[in-house]
Structure formats: structure tokens, C-alpha cells
Design an enzyme around this catalytic site. Structure first.
Site, mmCIF file in Angstrom:
data_model
loop_
_atom_site.group_PDB
_atom_site.id
_atom_site.type_symbol
_atom_site.label_atom_id
_atom_site.label_comp_id
_atom_site.label_asym_id
_atom_site.label_seq_id
_atom_site.Cartn_x
_atom_site.Cartn_y
_atom_site.Cartn_z
ATOM 1 N N GLU A 159 15.465 -7.229 -8.442
ATOM 2 C CA GLU A 159 14.708 -7.988 -9.435
ATOM 3 C C GLU A 159 14.505 -7.165 -10.707
ATOM 4 O O GLU A 159 14.214 -5.978 -10.653
ATOM 5 C CB GLU A 159 13.360 -8.407 -8.852
ATOM 6 C CG GLU A 159 13.546 -9.415 -7.720
ATOM 7 C CD GLU A 159 12.253 -9.980 -7.191
ATOM 8 O OE1 GLU A 159 12.218 -11.189 -6.919
ATOM 9 O OE2 GLU A 159 11.276 -9.223 -7.019
ATOM 10 N N CYS A 161 11.764 -4.507 -17.572
ATOM 11 C CA CYS A 161 11.293 -3.666 -16.469
ATOM 12 C C CYS A 161 12.407 -3.596 -15.429
ATOM 13 O O CYS A 161 12.771 -4.596 -14.819
ATOM 14 C CB CYS A 161 10.031 -4.288 -15.882
ATOM 15 S SG CYS A 161 9.439 -3.408 -14.438
ATOM 16 N N CYS A 186 11.544 0.691 -1.319
ATOM 17 C CA CYS A 186 10.998 2.003 -1.668
ATOM 18 C C CYS A 186 10.661 2.718 -0.372
ATOM 19 O O CYS A 186 10.194 2.091 0.573
ATOM 20 C CB CYS A 186 9.735 1.823 -2.526
ATOM 21 S SG CYS A 186 9.100 3.351 -3.220
ATOM 22 N N CYS A 242 2.873 2.920 -0.805
ATOM 23 C CA CYS A 242 1.585 2.780 -1.484
ATOM 24 C C CYS A 242 0.957 1.490 -0.950
ATOM 25 O O CYS A 242 1.622 0.450 -0.905
ATOM 26 C CB CYS A 242 1.770 2.742 -2.990
ATOM 27 S SG CYS A 242 2.608 4.229 -3.577
ATOM 28 N N CYS A 271 1.041 -1.949 -2.916
ATOM 29 C CA CYS A 271 2.283 -2.360 -3.574
ATOM 30 C C CYS A 271 3.176 -3.173 -2.633
ATOM 31 O O CYS A 271 3.440 -2.745 -1.508
ATOM 32 C CB CYS A 271 3.022 -1.112 -4.054
ATOM 33 S SG CYS A 271 4.659 -1.472 -4.713
ATOM 34 N N CYS A 295 3.422 -6.191 -12.054
ATOM 35 C CA CYS A 295 3.520 -4.871 -11.424
ATOM 36 C C CYS A 295 3.252 -4.957 -9.934
ATOM 37 O O CYS A 295 2.226 -5.509 -9.533
ATOM 38 C CB CYS A 295 2.473 -3.919 -11.972
ATOM 39 S SG CYS A 295 2.574 -3.621 -13.706
HETATM 40 N N1 SAH Z 1 7.528 3.710 -8.036
HETATM 41 C C1 SAH Z 1 7.066 3.935 -9.346
HETATM 42 C C2 SAH Z 1 7.424 2.843 -10.322
HETATM 43 C C3 SAH Z 1 7.294 1.419 -9.880
HETATM 44 S S1 SAH Z 1 5.718 0.722 -9.724
HETATM 45 C C4 SAH Z 1 5.593 4.181 -9.348
HETATM 46 O O1 SAH Z 1 4.968 3.967 -8.344
HETATM 47 O O2 SAH Z 1 5.094 4.634 -10.375
HETATM 48 C C5 SAH Z 1 5.088 0.469 -11.379
HETATM 49 C C6 SAH Z 1 3.554 0.480 -11.440
HETATM 50 O O3 SAH Z 1 2.978 -0.674 -10.807
HETATM 51 C C7 SAH Z 1 2.963 1.683 -10.732
HETATM 52 O O4 SAH Z 1 1.924 2.252 -11.477
HETATM 53 C C8 SAH Z 1 2.421 1.058 -9.470
HETATM 54 O O5 SAH Z 1 1.465 1.848 -8.869
HETATM 55 C C9 SAH Z 1 1.905 -0.246 -9.984
HETATM 56 N N2 SAH Z 1 1.646 -1.234 -8.924
HETATM 57 C C10 SAH Z 1 2.209 -1.327 -7.708
HETATM 58 N N3 SAH Z 1 1.706 -2.383 -7.018
HETATM 59 C C11 SAH Z 1 0.814 -2.976 -7.830
HETATM 60 C C12 SAH Z 1 -0.011 -4.134 -7.704
HETATM 61 N N4 SAH Z 1 0.016 -4.861 -6.604
HETATM 62 N N5 SAH Z 1 -0.809 -4.457 -8.747
HETATM 63 C C13 SAH Z 1 -0.811 -3.723 -9.870
HETATM 64 N N6 SAH Z 1 -0.038 -2.629 -10.059
HETATM 65 C C14 SAH Z 1 0.763 -2.257 -9.046
HETATM 66 FE FE1 SF4 Z 2 7.139 2.703 -4.270
HETATM 67 FE FE2 SF4 Z 2 5.447 0.767 -4.943
HETATM 68 FE FE3 SF4 Z 2 4.521 3.217 -4.456
HETATM 69 FE FE4 SF4 Z 2 5.935 2.757 -6.697
HETATM 70 S S1 SF4 Z 2 3.949 1.878 -6.177
HETATM 71 S S2 SF4 Z 2 6.166 4.490 -5.252
HETATM 72 S S3 SF4 Z 2 7.390 1.220 -5.915
HETATM 73 S S4 SF4 Z 2 5.530 1.881 -2.954
#
Ligand code: SAH
Ligand code: SF4
Length: 391
Positions: A120, A133, A140, A144, A147, A379
Site C-alpha cells: 500500500e 507515503c 514488519c 509496536c 500499529c 498512519c
Molecule cells: N516503521 C517506521 C515507519 C512506519 S510507521 C516507524 O515505526 O517509524 C509511521 C508512523 O506511524 C510511526 O510514527 C508509527 O509509530 C505511527 N503509527 C503506527 N500505528 C499508528 C496508529 N495506529 N495511529 C497513529 N500512528 C501510528
Molecule cells: Fe513496524 Fe508499525 Fe512499529 Fe513502524 S510502527 S516499526 S511499521 S510495527
């Protein structure tokens, strides 16, 4: 699991395809000419042809050799026999009420033995600029807890070619190449502006676990002879892969964003588990030493607002305190939900109060407006159906 295993140090952009053809996207202009030389073409011709082809691809958005009409027929036949430009299929496109667009691209593995992967890419238009983006991995390896991508098993790293193709395909769809008609769908900046002026590596995946490929792709995306997207307009977001942070500054030179999300290790361990390996202190030290860091080139710290978890006044004050000596911007991200997600977004009043504390400390407008929530493009909402095939 030892996550180091997933740090890719080899570029995997030019795996020959099933016909042993070499993928051209993902090679620098110099590398294209070096490939020609390997086939016995003289240096001068190789350099000239590489420049022409590079121009066709990155300035004109033309991928078919047959259309490259300033190249002799004989050379085009040579190209078709030995090289290839593999385009993904646009499987689905969704358009949000706010004009953002989500593209689902299907990439076929160059060996055609493993299943294709779906990726995506999200386009976020504003009046005078447009941000794309892009994703760096399918899924991944990190988990987290807030996420959606983190709930998907890693399928694989994207190649440099696949990372670049997200930009090239989006430019085609949006009419952002020389002489093309600008897309009339949704909001797209006017003809006087680039449809894609900015890139954020904030899609699926942890870019620093795919360092070599993301580096190669971003160096090509910022090359002044091609797409020419300024490095100041490219932001790479990492959850905190400390050993690679310095290399981003030294070897790629793009803007850096850090997914901080918590000010205490006990909480960050839960939200961003990679913190157990590289805790806040080490992470911020790496940031302090980020090459080229100054007040004009700041690090963005991302902070997702989770109700009752990390959103107290005390957290806000501690955040300001932690970042005191680092030229930084703070980006508060309202949590974007997904099916069965374990968190809720902080109330608007709470986000505002948190933001006010940060404003008072001298940071301008720190709250990020969520875009494309209705099409699950915001995000952390990306998750493709690709799953690693069980062995
Ligand atoms: N893996 C990288 C980049 C992708 S995520 C990282 O973690 O930085 C891009 C941003 O979206 C990151 O700051 C991540 O923490 C945030 N993010 C992930 N899940 C989210 C959610 N459900 N709501 C808001 N931000 C989120
Ligand atoms: Fe991976 Fe999502 Fe954590 Fe970014 S925020 S490192 S995409 S699990």
C-alpha cells in the site's frame, strides 16, 4: 527472534528475472552504464545510452523501450533482450473524503516462484504540495502494540526497484510526469506545483531493517538528473534502529523522524518493543549526534496520542525536557484505530492540552491532522493481505 537477522545489508534490486533479464529500475545512471559495459559496449556509448534511458524513465515516465525513440532500433532490441522494467499492477485504489488516495500495488517476484506481494502507498494532497507515503517492507518484524502493520507477519523486504516503483507508478496515476495530464480525481495541487513534492517513508515496514534498499531508492529519488525530489523533502521514519541512524545522515542525507511515543522506558518497551534493545537514552544520543543536525534541519519526533496511556501533562513536560538539547520538531499523532486495536485515541481536549504544553516550550503546531482515516490510509492503518507462505 534475533531481529538483526532482518537488517538487510545487500541491495536486492537487480535480481535477474526468470528470463535472466536485469531490472533497470533501482540502478543508478552509472550502474546502468556499467551494465552495458559488461555486455561489451564501449564506455562512451554506454554512458550516453544510460543517460537517455534514465531520462526516459525518471523525467518522462516512459518504461517501454519501443517508445524511447532517440535510441537506435538495434540498441532497443539489445535492451529488450537483456533488460526489463517490471511494473506492478494497480489492484485497487481508494479515495478518501479528504482527497487522500490509497493505492494497492501487486508486485510479482522476479523469480516468479514465490507468490506476489501487495503493497500500500498513500497519497496525501494539500493545496500547494503533495506527499507520498511509501512502504519499505511487506509487513514488519517489529510489533509496536498500536500499529496494524505490526500485526502482520513480515513477508519480505522490498527491493530498491519496488520502493522506487511506488513513486513512479503514483506519478503516472497522478499525471505528474512531463507533458501528462494532471489527474482530476480528488484534490491534486495545481499544474504549477508538483503533484508529488514530498516523500515520507512512513508506510508499511521498518526502513532501517531494509537499509541498503531504502538507501539506493532514496538516492535515486533525490538524484537531480531524475526525479529530483530534494532530500529536505524526504523524511524517513524509524522506530529507533540505533546503529543505522548515523548512516541515514551520512549515507542518505534525508530528514529523520523518530517514533518516540513514550518518555519512559517501561512504557516504551510495551509500545515500541525495539526499545528493549535500544532504550530511550541510547536513541536520543544517536539523535544528538545525527550528522548535519541544526536548527534549520531538525529531527521530527512522532508521538502517538493514546488515551490514558501516554497523554498526561507530566508526559508532555517530560517530553519537552528530554528533547531540550536536540534541534527537534514534535508531531503529535492522534491514534488511528483498526479492527480490535487495544487502544483508544486521546480525547481532543487532552490532545490540545498536551499540545499547549509543547507549544509553550516553543514548538509550533505540533498536532498532525489525520488524513484518509475513512479508507484506512492513515498512519499505522496499513496492512496488506500478503502473508508469508507457510513452509
Ligand atoms: N516503521 C517506521 C515507519 C512506519 S510507521 C516507524 O515505526 O517509524 C509511521 C508512523 O506511524 C510511526 O510514527 C508509527 O509509530 C505511527 N503509527 C503506527 N500505528 C499508528 C496508529 N495506529 N495511529 C497513529 N500512528 C501510528
Ligand atoms: Fe513496524 Fe508499525 Fe512499529 Fe513502524 S510502527 S516499526 S511499521 S510495527
Amino acid at each position: 527472534m534475533n531481529n538483526d537477522l532482518h537488517i538487510a545489508t545487500n541491495i536486492t534490486h537487480n535480481i535477474p528475472d526468470k528470463n535472466d533479464k536485469i531490472e533497470l529500475i533501482g540502478l543508478t545512471k552509472l550502474e546502468i552504464s556499467e551494465q552495458f559495459i559488461k555486455f561489451g559496449i564501449d564506455k562512451k556509448t554506454a554512458k550516453m545510452r544510460a543517460a537517455q534511458i534514465y531520462n526516459w524513465i525518471y523525467i518522462n515516465g516512459i518504461f517501454e523501450f519501443a517508445k524511447m525513440d532517440n535510441i537506435s532500433k538495434k540498441f532497443r532490441i539489445f535492451l529488450a533482450k537483456n533488460f526489463v522494467i517490471n511494473k506492478p499492477k494497480l489492484i485497487k485504489e481508494q479515495i478518501s473524503n479528504d482527497g487522500s488516495r490509497k493505492f494497492l500495488f501487486r508486485f510479482y517476484n522476479s523469480d516468479f516462484l514465490s507468490p506476489p506481494v501487495d503493497i500500500e502507498t498513500v497519497y496525501i494532497p494539500e493545496q500547494k504540495r503533495g506527499t507520498l507515503c511509501i512502504s519499505s517492507q511487506v509487513g514488519c518484524t517489529l510489533n509496536c502494540s498500536f500499529c496494524h502493520t505490526g500485526t502482520q507477519k513480515l513477508v519480505r523486504n522490498l527491493t530498491a526497484s519496488e520502493i522506487l516503483m511506488q513513486i513512479l507508478m503514483s506519478k503516472i496515476i497522478l499525471g505528474d510526469f512531463k507533458g501528462r495530464k494532471r489527474s482530476q480525481i480528488g484534490l491534486v495541487p495545481g499544474e504549477n506545483y508538483r503533484a508529488i513534492s514530498n516523500i515520507v517513508v512512513m508506510g508499511m515496514g521498518e526502513p532501517l531493517y531494509n537499509f541498503a534498499n531504502i538507501k539506493q531508492a532514496l538516492l535515486i529519488a533525490s538524484d537531480g538528473d531524475g526525479l529530483a525530489i530534494s532530500k529536505r523533502r524526504i523524511t524517513l521514519s524509524t522506530s529507533g534502529v540505533v546503529p543505522f541512524i548515523r548512516k541515514v545522515g551520512e549515507e542518505i542525507g534525508v530528514m529523520l523522524a523518530i517514533s518516540l511515543h513514550a518518555v519512559r522506558d517501561d512504557l516504551r518497551n510495551k509500545l515500541v518493543p525495539i526499545n528493549k534493545k535500544w532504550p530511550i537514552k541510547e536513541l536520543l544520543n544517536a539523535c544528538r549526534n545525527y550528522p548535519g543536525l541544526n536548527n534549520a534541519k531538525r529531527i521530527t519526533f512522532e508521538y502517538v496520542m493514546l488515551k490514558g496511556i501516554n497523554d498526561s501533562d507530566k508526559d508532555a513536560k517530560q517530553l519537552v525536557h528530554l528533547l531540550k538539547n536536540i534541534p527537534s520538531k514534535i508531531n503529535l499523532i492522534p491514534f488511528n484505530g483498526w479492527p480490535n486495536s487495544p487502544y483508544e485515541c486521546s480525547d481532543w481536549e487532552r490532545i490540545k492540552a498536551f499540545g499547549d504544553i509543547i507549544n509553550m516550550a516553543g514548538y509550533a503546531s505540533p498536532i498532525r491532522t489525520p488524513r484518509g482515516r475513512d479508507i484506512a490510509a492513515a498512519c499505522g492503518q496499513l496492512k496488506s493481505d500478503s502473508e508469508r507462505k507457510e513452509k
